[in-house]
Design an enzyme around this catalytic site. Structure first.
Site, mmCIF file in Angstrom:
data_model
loop_
_atom_site.group_PDB
_atom_site.id
_atom_site.type_symbol
_atom_site.label_atom_id
_atom_site.label_comp_id
_atom_site.label_asym_id
_atom_site.label_seq_id
_atom_site.Cartn_x
_atom_site.Cartn_y
_atom_site.Cartn_z
ATOM 1 N N ARG A 25 0.846 -1.190 0.000
ATOM 2 C CA ARG A 25 0.000 0.000 0.000
ATOM 3 C C ARG A 25 0.883 1.243 0.000
ATOM 4 N NH1 ARG A 25 -3.409 -2.746 -1.571
ATOM 5 N NH2 ARG A 25 -5.554 -3.037 -0.837
ATOM 6 N N GLU A 72 -4.256 7.179 -4.838
ATOM 7 C CA GLU A 72 -4.525 6.548 -6.141
ATOM 8 C C GLU A 72 -5.949 6.901 -6.575
ATOM 9 O OE1 GLU A 72 -3.858 2.368 -5.717
ATOM 10 O OE2 GLU A 72 -1.828 2.645 -5.001
ATOM 11 N N HIS A 123 -1.149 0.040 -9.868
ATOM 12 C CA HIS A 123 -1.779 -0.904 -8.928
ATOM 13 C C HIS A 123 -2.355 -2.120 -9.673
ATOM 14 C CE1 HIS A 123 -3.780 -1.157 -4.700
ATOM 15 N NE2 HIS A 123 -3.549 -2.365 -5.203
HETATM 16 C C1 DGY Z 1 -5.667 -6.109 -2.849
HETATM 17 O O1 DGY Z 1 -6.447 -7.039 -3.037
HETATM 18 O O2 DGY Z 1 -5.387 -5.681 -1.725
HETATM 19 C C2 DGY Z 1 -5.054 -5.489 -4.054
HETATM 20 O O3 DGY Z 1 -4.142 -4.500 -3.735
HETATM 21 C C3 DGY Z 1 -6.134 -4.927 -4.944
HETATM 22 O O4 DGY Z 1 -6.796 -3.912 -4.217
#
Ligand code: DGY
Length: 333
Positions: free
Chosen positions: A242, A271, A291
């Site tokens: 993240r 994002e 992402h």
């Molecule tokens: C997750 O599943 O956490 C991925 O980053 C997609 O949001």
């Protein structure tokens, strides 16, 4: 005597383009309303969509807090995220209101680890810089050493966090001839793939540091100026977890000053990032991706399917397969 037929449970789905057949399966059993907007729903639209529903199938970008839960109303029993990360959820608010929130561990680990491995290779071997130069017609005009990178084989990979994605990356790294070490604050065991090391040792001895920890108040900004300064100047930082875990200004400063060799980010703060003049896009030693860690049709379909199975379980009075700790169905629901 004629009775009114019992109405079917109502399920809202926050995206129209979720792959696979899970949403169609839900529609066979429940009254399903799918978000029809061209852009993702803003918070007020998400609350309107879920209002009066028994369940919401959401994605990781949908913010699920107390305000949303109150606006959705007391029928709401389960919010099933098609996402492993759940930093978008106020887990305590859901727990207080007796709403089960579920996520999708397991099914995306290998797919996300593929992207982490790709970022290691792209950043360390300067592959994107080479491709950019070709697009500018500069192949052959650069100095011999301009696109020299650093070897991946023989390098030490340090994993921050040691969950499913980190272990999937450790398996890949072993195949690439890397040594693997990891830090987890509580689980301090070695395994056949990797040895546990203290956090400071991981920073100072790894050639590649890859982040695999959730975004929480404890991990927010955990890689900042001081941590970057402890890393080798030849090191590469990779983040597929993240954005908020890395201080982006500190990262850019370290790359510009040559205090870090390179970095690869699949995740960023705020994002999506849509400004073409974003300084993150201009730094030649930084590879950025939008992402896409779990972004294959098969994996996103598996995530949607697991989210749907969580809804089916809760609405059927059974335990959700993959609930967030601290959330549970309220008695008498
Ligand atoms: C997750 O599943 O956490 C991925 O980053 C997609 O949001």
């Amino acid at each position: 005597m004629s009775g009114t037929p019992a109405s079917r449970p109502r399920v809202a789905v926050s995206r129209a383009d979720l792959p696979g057949d899970a949403v169609a399966r839900l529609a066979e059993r429940y009254d399903v309303t799918v978000w029809a907007g061209t852009a993702p729903p803003v918070p007020a639209e998400l609350a309107d969509l879920a209002h009066g529903c028994d369940a919401l199938l959401a994605v990781g970008n949908d913010r699920i807090g107390g305000e949303f839960l109150d606006a959705a109303g007391p029928r709401l029993r389960v919010v099933a995220l098609a996402s492993m990360g759940y930093d978008s959820v106020d887990v305590a608010a859901a727990g207080e209101r007796g709403v089960v929130v579920t996520h999708t561990p397991d099914v995306l680990a290998d797919t996300t680890a593929d992207v982490a491995m790709a970022l290691i290779l792209m950043a360390r071997r300067r592959l994107v810089a080479g491709m950019d130069a070709m697009r500018r017609g500069e192949w052959g005009s650069a100095a011999v050493n301009e696109f020299f990178g650093l070897d991946v084989h023989g390098a030490t990979l340090g994993l921050i966090g040691y969950g499913q994605i980190a272990r999937a990356l450790a398996r890949r790294a072993a195949g690439f001839g890397m040594r693997v070490q990891h830090h987890h604050p509580r689980r301090k065991e070695d395994d056949v793939l990797s040895r546990w090391v203290p956090f400071d040792e991981l920073l100072s001895t790894s050639d590649v540091v890859s982040i695999h920890t959730p975004l929480t108040p404890e991990t927010s900004g955990m890689i900042g100026r001081e941590e970057l300064a402890r890393m080798k100047p030849t090191a590469t930082l990779v983040n597929t977890a993240r954005g908020g875990i890395v201080d982006e200004d500190a990262l850019l400063a370290a790359l510009r000053r040559g205090e870090l060799h390179s970095a690869g980010l699949d995740v960023m703060t705020d994002e999506p990032r849509t400004d073409p003049a974003d300084p993150l896009f201009a730094e030649p030693r930084l590879v950025v991706l939008p992402h896409v860690g779990s972004a294959t049709g098969a994996t996103r379909a598996a995530m949607t399917d697991l989210a749907a199975r969580n809804i089916e379980a809760v609405l059927g009075g059974e335990a959700a397969p993959t609930p967030l700790p601290g959330t549970q169905d309220r008695p008498g629901h």
